[in-house]
Scaffold this motif. Structure first.
Motif, PDB file in Angstrom:
ATOM      1  N   THR A 177      28.370  13.263 -21.895  1.00  0.00           N
ATOM      2  CA  THR A 177      27.684  12.052 -21.453  1.00  0.00           C
ATOM      3  C   THR A 177      26.460  11.759 -22.308  1.00  0.00           C
ATOM      4  O   THR A 177      26.057  10.593 -22.448  1.00  0.00           O
ATOM      5  N   PHE A 178      25.874  12.789 -22.903  1.00  0.00           N
ATOM      6  CA  PHE A 178      24.680  12.573 -23.729  1.00  0.00           C
ATOM      7  C   PHE A 178      25.037  12.191 -25.165  1.00  0.00           C
ATOM      8  O   PHE A 178      24.510  11.221 -25.715  1.00  0.00           O
ATOM      9  N   SER A 179      25.959  12.935 -25.789  1.00  0.00           N
ATOM     10  CA  SER A 179      26.257  12.733 -27.209  1.00  0.00           C
ATOM     11  C   SER A 179      27.685  12.275 -27.490  1.00  0.00           C
ATOM     12  O   SER A 179      27.965  11.787 -28.586  1.00  0.00           O
ATOM     13  N   LEU A 200      27.274   3.275 -23.647  1.00  0.00           N
ATOM     14  CA  LEU A 200      27.783   3.983 -22.475  1.00  0.00           C
ATOM     15  C   LEU A 200      27.204   5.384 -22.359  1.00  0.00           C
ATOM     16  O   LEU A 200      27.237   5.992 -21.287  1.00  0.00           O
ATOM     17  N   GLY A 201      26.695   5.915 -23.470  1.00  0.00           N
ATOM     18  CA  GLY A 201      26.146   7.266 -23.481  1.00  0.00           C
ATOM     19  C   GLY A 201      24.687   7.294 -23.069  1.00  0.00           C
ATOM     20  O   GLY A 201      23.978   6.284 -23.109  1.00  0.00           O
ATOM     21  N   ILE A 202      24.215   8.468 -22.690  1.00  0.00           N
ATOM     22  CA  ILE A 202      22.845   8.630 -22.221  1.00  0.00           C
ATOM     23  C   ILE A 202      21.842   8.506 -23.357  1.00  0.00           C
ATOM     24  O   ILE A 202      20.748   7.975 -23.183  1.00  0.00           O
ATOM     25  N   ASN A 203      22.198   8.999 -24.537  1.00  0.00           N
ATOM     26  CA  ASN A 203      21.240   9.122 -25.633  1.00  0.00           C
ATOM     27  C   ASN A 203      20.544   7.806 -25.951  1.00  0.00           C
ATOM     28  O   ASN A 203      19.320   7.765 -26.134  1.00  0.00           O
ATOM     29  N   GLU A 204      21.309   6.730 -26.029  1.00  0.00           N
ATOM     30  CA  GLU A 204      20.708   5.432 -26.380  1.00  0.00           C
ATOM     31  C   GLU A 204      19.666   5.007 -25.356  1.00  0.00           C
ATOM     32  O   GLU A 204      18.583   4.534 -25.708  1.00  0.00           O
ATOM     33  N   HIS A 205      19.955   5.193 -24.090  1.00  0.00           N
ATOM     34  CA  HIS A 205      19.016   4.789 -23.035  1.00  0.00           C
ATOM     35  C   HIS A 205      17.823   5.747 -22.974  1.00  0.00           C
ATOM     36  O   HIS A 205      16.697   5.316 -22.703  1.00  0.00           O
ATOM     37  N   TYR A 206      18.066   7.019 -23.243  1.00  0.00           N
ATOM     38  CA  TYR A 206      16.977   8.000 -23.276  1.00  0.00           C
ATOM     39  C   TYR A 206      16.008   7.682 -24.406  1.00  0.00           C
ATOM     40  O   TYR A 206      14.785   7.708 -24.216  1.00  0.00           O
ATOM     41  N   GLN A 207      16.540   7.370 -25.581  1.00  0.00           N
ATOM     42  CA  GLN A 207      15.689   7.023 -26.714  1.00  0.00           C
ATOM     43  C   GLN A 207      14.909   5.744 -26.445  1.00  0.00           C
ATOM     44  O   GLN A 207      13.754   5.612 -26.859  1.00  0.00           O
ATOM     45  N   SER A 208      15.536   4.811 -25.745  1.00  0.00           N
ATOM     46  CA  SER A 208      14.856   3.556 -25.416  1.00  0.00           C
ATOM     47  C   SER A 208      13.644   3.799 -24.525  1.00  0.00           C
ATOM     48  O   SER A 208      12.549   3.288 -24.788  1.00  0.00           O
ATOM     49  N   ILE A 209      13.810   4.594 -23.479  1.00  0.00           N
ATOM     50  CA  ILE A 209      12.692   4.889 -22.580  1.00  0.00           C
ATOM     51  C   ILE A 209      11.635   5.720 -23.297  1.00  0.00           C
ATOM     52  O   ILE A 209      10.431   5.559 -23.065  1.00  0.00           O
ATOM     53  N   SER A 210      12.056   6.605 -24.203  1.00  0.00           N
ATOM     54  CA  SER A 210      11.117   7.476 -24.911  1.00  0.00           C
ATOM     55  C   SER A 210      10.159   6.705 -25.806  1.00  0.00           C
ATOM     56  O   SER A 210       9.121   7.232 -26.211  1.00  0.00           O
ATOM     57  N   ARG A 211      10.500   5.458 -26.117  1.00  0.00           N
ATOM     58  CA  ARG A 211       9.594   4.632 -26.918  1.00  0.00           C
ATOM     59  C   ARG A 211       8.458   4.062 -26.078  1.00  0.00           C
ATOM     60  O   ARG A 211       7.574   3.366 -26.593  1.00  0.00           O
ATOM     61  N   GLY A 212       8.479   4.353 -24.802  1.00  0.00           N
ATOM     62  CA  GLY A 212       7.397   3.911 -23.924  1.00  0.00           C
ATOM     63  C   GLY A 212       7.651   2.579 -23.256  1.00  0.00           C
ATOM     64  O   GLY A 212       6.764   2.033 -22.598  1.00  0.00           O
ATOM     65  N   VAL A 213       8.861   2.038 -23.406  1.00  0.00           N
ATOM     66  CA  VAL A 213       9.214   0.753 -22.800  1.00  0.00           C
ATOM     67  C   VAL A 213      10.183   1.005 -21.647  1.00  0.00           C
ATOM     68  O   VAL A 213      11.301   1.480 -21.862  1.00  0.00           O
ATOM     69  N   LEU A 214       9.760   0.695 -20.430  1.00  0.00           N
ATOM     70  CA  LEU A 214      10.611   0.911 -19.263  1.00  0.00           C
ATOM     71  C   LEU A 214      11.434  -0.349 -19.009  1.00  0.00           C
ATOM     72  O   LEU A 214      10.988  -1.283 -18.336  1.00  0.00           O
ATOM     73  N   ASP A 215      12.618  -0.365 -19.563  1.00  0.00           N
ATOM     74  CA  ASP A 215      13.544  -1.481 -19.386  1.00  0.00           C
ATOM     75  C   ASP A 215      14.355  -1.246 -18.110  1.00  0.00           C
ATOM     76  O   ASP A 215      14.886  -0.154 -17.896  1.00  0.00           O
TER      77      ASP A 215
END
Length: 242
Positions: A177-179, A200-215
């Motif tokens: 689910t991550f990679s 569909l994978g977790i990584n893209e959404h994890y990286q998005s939040i890690s940029r400091g933007v809570l979408d």
């Protein structure tokens, strides 16, 4: 449900496996952050915790299934789940009680890593020269990631009586689910399809939040994935034959 939650938390905290697993997690994070040249802040020369948040998901893939592998499989193996199932608790209360207990342990594991943030904050060439917003976003993303992996781990524990098999299934599902979707997207040549599969994978959404933007789309994704695996777990328990 709260009684079951307390029982599970006490069970985790009274288990040597939990302390060893969390201890290894903190040790490995410390090594990547301060010792290993490829990821050390001291070698990188930049006041940030990128190496921690880039490494933590892969440690979580093993740590969280190790913590959750016994939640339901051990109960079924020892026959104690029959007592739990006949108690005045619904399947949802059992699933949620065990899930929130696992989530609490994930939070306990993350809290000590705040020491790394305050250390970098104080030791920067300019005190406080660290992107606090990105760090907060990364911690939120990591906690949500831990929530997904905990739901996966409990689901894996519900489908087998063998803890080792539950651990192996949990690790595989966490990794996929991550990679896994990122790897699948590279097999295709259509950019639009690649982007959809990757999303569909977790990584893209994890990286998005890690940029400091809570979408909200990222938050909905994580909560939906958690709900999906909890529904799977409840379905397995609901279809049990004793």
């Amino acid at each position: 449900m709260f009684t079951l939650f307390k029982k599970e938390v006490n069970g985790f905290l009274s288990s040597l496996v939990a302390y060893i697993t969390i201890g290894i997690f903190l040790l490995v994070m410390g090594l990547f952050l301060w010792v290993f040249p490829e990821s050390s802040i001291l070698e990188y020369g930049y006041a940030g915790l990128d190496s921690l948040f880039n490494t933590a998901p892969y440690i979580f893939m093993f740590m969280i299934p190790a913590l959750t592998m016994r939640t339901l499989s051990e109960e079924r193996k020892e026959g104690t789940f029959e007592l739990l199932a006949t108690s005045p608790l619904t399947d949802w209360q059992i699933v949620l009680g065990k899930y929130f207990a696992a989530l609490a342990i994930v939070l306990f594991a993350l809290i000590p890593t705040l020491v790394y943030y305050f250390t970098v904050y104080e030791l920067g060439l300019t005190r406080g020269n660290i992107d606090t917003g990105a760090v907060i976003g990364s911690y939120i993303g990591l906690f949500l990631l831990g929530g997904v992996f905990a739901a996966i781990g409990i689901f894996a524990s519900s489908i087998t009586k063998n803890q080792i098999i539950a651990f192996a299934i949990g690790v595989f599902l966490c990794f996929f689910t991550f990679s896994g979707f990122d790897s699948l997207s590279t097999l295709l040549t259509f950019s639009s399809v690649d982007a959809f599969i990757s999303s569909l994978g977790i990584n893209e959404h994890y990286q998005s939040i890690s940029r400091g933007v809570l979408d909200t789309r990222d938050l909905i994704y994580f909560l939906s994935l958690i709900s999906l695996f909890l529904v799977f777990t409840k379905t397995v328990l609901g279809g049990r034959k004793w």
